[in-house]
Scaffold this motif. Structure first.
Motif, short mmCIF file in Angstrom:
data_model
loop_
_atom_site.label_atom_id
_atom_site.label_comp_id
_atom_site.label_asym_id
_atom_site.label_seq_id
_atom_site.Cartn_x
_atom_site.Cartn_y
_atom_site.Cartn_z
N ARG A 1 -9.69 -3.55 -7.40
CA ARG A 1 -10.87 -2.95 -6.77
C ARG A 1 -11.51 -4.00 -5.87
O ARG A 1 -12.22 -4.89 -6.34
N THR B 1 0.84 -1.20 0.00
CA THR B 1 0.00 0.00 0.00
C THR B 1 0.87 1.25 0.00
O THR B 1 0.85 2.02 -0.95
N HIS C 1 -9.95 2.65 -6.22
CA HIS C 1 -8.67 2.00 -5.96
C HIS C 1 -7.53 2.72 -6.65
O HIS C 1 -7.72 3.46 -7.61
N ASP D 1 -4.35 -3.18 0.69
CA ASP D 1 -4.21 -3.89 -0.59
C ASP D 1 -4.52 -5.37 -0.54
O ASP D 1 -4.80 -5.98 -1.58
N PHE E 1 -10.23 2.56 0.35
CA PHE E 1 -9.60 2.46 -0.97
C PHE E 1 -8.68 1.25 -0.97
O PHE E 1 -7.98 0.99 0.01
N SER E 2 -8.67 0.52 -2.06
CA SER E 2 -7.75 -0.61 -2.20
C SER E 2 -6.64 -0.24 -3.18
O SER E 2 -6.72 0.78 -3.87
#
Length: 276
Positions: A246, A46, A253, A222, A241-242
């Motif tokens: 997504r 991430t 994302h 993530d 948010f990834s």
């Protein structure tokens, strides 16, 4: 995909609800309202690019500065949320020390200068840990990481061993059906931890303390282990948010960690511009 408009557009006021179209979150507008938000950030995959081994991750020189500035400008409402132990997190970002939820929720530090506390998480049974650790002998390239509250078997250097690792873990679980453990599959890692806590329980606890309490959390993660936090963001009035994909429950994302780093840097630049 989070495009340039994410860093230059407009923040939508409403938190997305299930079934509603996702909204973009823009650094330029968000930067003017940092006092309303808390930033909760996963580390590996991430903020940082994945590396062959956990010890080989590289922290870009400007990232620690960005995090430190964002920590200061949110009055301390920034925390790292990781499967790594707090000690490991501190080694990575030394000399900086940030609030953090470590060990998948097993440990917590409310502020950078406070003592770390365990969040009611017992350490893993020594004999069970010994049996799980022996799995690393299945193949050269399997890296064993003892995190105290969990044990991780990294196989990025031995991808052929994935099935054998999970089969061995399954066998141990079958032999010890009452053992209070959970298996966390990740990106080229199989992690086994005590049940009863995860990143989500850690984040819920964190959000009850100042300076996080009463703020809208923004969580970025993530991996599979981050999905428990994605799932609770609506309960906390937050946004998820990834990275790299997504994931279910997120509103958007980022493609790569470098995009996350750029977005966070944009918050600092936008906040500085707003003060001029």
């Amino acid at each position: 995909m989070v495009d340039r408009k994410l860093a230059e557009g407009i923040v939508r006021e409403n938190v997305p609800q299930p079934g509603r179209a996702s909204s973009k979150l823009a650094a330029s507008e968000l930067a003017q309202r940092l006092s309303e938000y808390a930033f909760l950030l996963d580390i590996d995959g991430t903020l940082l690019d994945l590396a062959p081994t956990p010890r080989e991750v590289w922290v870009p020189p400007d990232l620690a500065e960005t995090l430190s500035c964002l920590h200061d400008r949110t009055s301390g409402a920034l925390a790292l949320v990781s499967g790594r132990s707090l000690n490991d997190i501190d080694l990575i970002f030394a000399p900086e020390q940030f609030p953090a939820v470590g060990g998948h929720g097993a440990e917590m530090r409310i502020s950078g200068d406070s003592e770390a506390v365990a969040t009611h998480a017992p350490p893993m049974d020594k004999e069970l840990k010994r049996r799980l650790a022996a799995i690393a002998k299945l193949s050269p390239g399997i890296l064993l990481e003892d995190k105290g509250y969990s044990l991780a078997l990294h196989y990025r250097l031995a991808p052929h061993a994935e099935k054998a690792i999970y089969a061995a873990v399954s066998l141990i679980r079958a032999e010890l059906p009452n053992a209070p453990i959970e298996v966390l599959p990740g990106k080229c890692v199989c992690e086994i931890k005590q049940s009863g806590f995860d990143k989500a329980t850690g984040v819920r606890e964190l959000m009850t303390h100042q300076p996080f309490r009463g703020r809208r959390p923004i969580f970025i993660g993530d991996d599979v282990t981050d999905e428990s936090v994605f799932a609770i963001m609506p309960d906390l009035g937050g946004l998820a948010f990834s990275v790299g994909r997504r994931a279910q429950g997120v509103i958007d994302h980022f493609d790569e960690p470098r995009d996350v780093r750029a977005w966070l840097a944009g918050l600092i630049d936008g906040e500085a511009g707003a003060r001029r």
